[in-house]
Design a protein around this motif. Sequence first.
Motif, short mmCIF file in Angstrom:
data_model
loop_
_atom_site.label_atom_id
_atom_site.label_comp_id
_atom_site.label_asym_id
_atom_site.label_seq_id
_atom_site.Cartn_x
_atom_site.Cartn_y
_atom_site.Cartn_z
N LYS A 100 0.84 -1.21 0.00
CA LYS A 100 0.00 0.00 0.00
C LYS A 100 0.87 1.25 0.00
N ALA A 101 1.97 1.24 0.77
CA ALA A 101 2.87 2.39 0.81
C ALA A 101 3.52 2.63 -0.56
N LEU A 102 3.85 1.56 -1.27
CA LEU A 102 4.42 1.71 -2.61
C LEU A 102 3.39 2.29 -3.57
N ILE A 103 2.14 1.86 -3.47
CA ILE A 103 1.09 2.45 -4.30
C ILE A 103 0.92 3.93 -3.97
N ASP A 104 0.90 4.26 -2.70
CA ASP A 104 0.79 5.68 -2.30
C ASP A 104 1.96 6.49 -2.84
N THR A 105 3.14 5.90 -2.88
CA THR A 105 4.33 6.58 -3.39
C THR A 105 4.15 6.95 -4.86
N ILE A 106 3.67 6.02 -5.66
CA ILE A 106 3.51 6.36 -7.08
C ILE A 106 2.37 7.35 -7.29
N LEU A 107 1.33 7.26 -6.49
CA LEU A 107 0.24 8.24 -6.61
C LEU A 107 0.74 9.64 -6.30
N ASN A 108 1.59 9.77 -5.29
CA ASN A 108 2.16 11.07 -4.95
C ASN A 108 3.11 11.58 -6.02
N ALA A 109 3.75 10.67 -6.73
CA ALA A 109 4.71 11.06 -7.77
C ALA A 109 4.03 11.49 -9.07
N PHE A 110 2.79 11.10 -9.25
CA PHE A 110 2.04 11.43 -10.47
C PHE A 110 0.70 12.06 -10.05
N PRO A 111 0.73 13.28 -9.49
CA PRO A 111 -0.47 13.85 -8.88
C PRO A 111 -1.59 14.20 -9.85
N ASP A 112 -1.29 14.31 -11.14
CA ASP A 112 -2.36 14.67 -12.08
C ASP A 112 -3.05 13.45 -12.69
N ALA A 113 -2.67 12.26 -12.30
CA ALA A 113 -3.34 11.05 -12.79
C ALA A 113 -4.78 11.01 -12.26
N ARG A 114 -5.69 10.50 -13.05
CA ARG A 114 -7.10 10.42 -12.67
C ARG A 114 -7.56 8.99 -12.44
N GLU A 115 -6.75 8.02 -12.88
CA GLU A 115 -7.04 6.63 -12.61
C GLU A 115 -5.73 5.85 -12.56
N LEU A 116 -5.77 4.76 -11.84
CA LEU A 116 -4.61 3.89 -11.68
C LEU A 116 -4.99 2.53 -12.26
N ALA A 117 -4.13 1.97 -13.10
CA ALA A 117 -4.43 0.70 -13.75
C ALA A 117 -3.19 -0.19 -13.72
N LEU A 118 -3.42 -1.48 -13.90
CA LEU A 118 -2.33 -2.44 -13.90
C LEU A 118 -2.77 -3.71 -14.61
N TYR A 119 -1.79 -4.50 -14.99
CA TYR A 119 -2.02 -5.84 -15.51
C TYR A 119 -1.62 -6.82 -14.42
N VAL A 120 -2.40 -7.88 -14.25
CA VAL A 120 -2.07 -8.94 -13.29
C VAL A 120 -2.46 -10.27 -13.91
N ASN A 121 -1.59 -11.25 -13.77
CA ASN A 121 -1.86 -12.58 -14.30
C ASN A 121 -3.18 -13.09 -13.73
N ASP A 122 -4.03 -13.63 -14.58
CA ASP A 122 -5.36 -14.05 -14.13
C ASP A 122 -5.33 -15.21 -13.15
N GLY A 123 -4.19 -15.88 -13.02
CA GLY A 123 -4.06 -16.97 -12.05
C GLY A 123 -3.42 -16.56 -10.75
N ASN A 124 -3.08 -15.29 -10.60
CA ASN A 124 -2.38 -14.82 -9.41
C ASN A 124 -3.39 -14.34 -8.37
N ALA A 125 -4.05 -15.30 -7.73
CA ALA A 125 -5.12 -14.98 -6.77
C ALA A 125 -4.66 -14.08 -5.62
N PRO A 126 -3.47 -14.28 -5.03
CA PRO A 126 -3.07 -13.38 -3.94
C PRO A 126 -2.93 -11.92 -4.40
N ALA A 127 -2.35 -11.71 -5.57
CA ALA A 127 -2.20 -10.34 -6.07
C ALA A 127 -3.56 -9.73 -6.40
N ILE A 128 -4.42 -10.51 -7.03
CA ILE A 128 -5.76 -10.01 -7.37
C ILE A 128 -6.51 -9.62 -6.09
N ALA A 129 -6.42 -10.44 -5.06
CA ALA A 129 -7.08 -10.13 -3.79
C ALA A 129 -6.51 -8.86 -3.18
#
Length: 160
Positions: A100-129
């Motif tokens: 969560k702290a790493l996500i907050d770090t990138i949000l602070n570094a790109f303050p004009d972003a309006r949405e955050l997106a990512l790719y995650v392997n469809d079988g990676n249940a822990p990451a998806i959760a």
Amino acid sequence: MTDISEATLDDLPRIQVLARDIWPECFAGILPPERIEPMVEAIYALDTLRDDVQMRGHRYWLAQADGRDAGYVSAYQEGARLWLKKLYLHRACRGRGTGKALIDTILNAFPDARELALYVNDGNAPAIAFYHAQGFEIEATVPVRMGPFDFTDHIMRKAL
């Protein structure tokens, strides 16, 4: 205690070492074991990481816990969409708020972003959760090619 700092080009070998350590346990049971090492070597080749930074506008951050490298995140912005490109932590550092702290770090570094997106392997249940717990929703499921490797990923997003 976790410290997060933006990586320089000189720090890219540290990210490469982290990927070599983290990927085998992170993708165990998701990817065939014989694919993990070649993928890491292709995706985390120093020339590829340098090109990410110098040519594709990616920025990297390193997390340290108790004075040791614990993980990393990278991101870049396309228009109003901020792409979280990589987020990996050693198993011992998960569940401690570092992701969560790493996500907050990138949000602070790109303050004009309006949405955050990512790719995650469809079988990676822990990451998806984890991403669901951070407010992301699945936007689409798409085929992805990384080097010579084909996958199915979810694109997850959240409005900011």
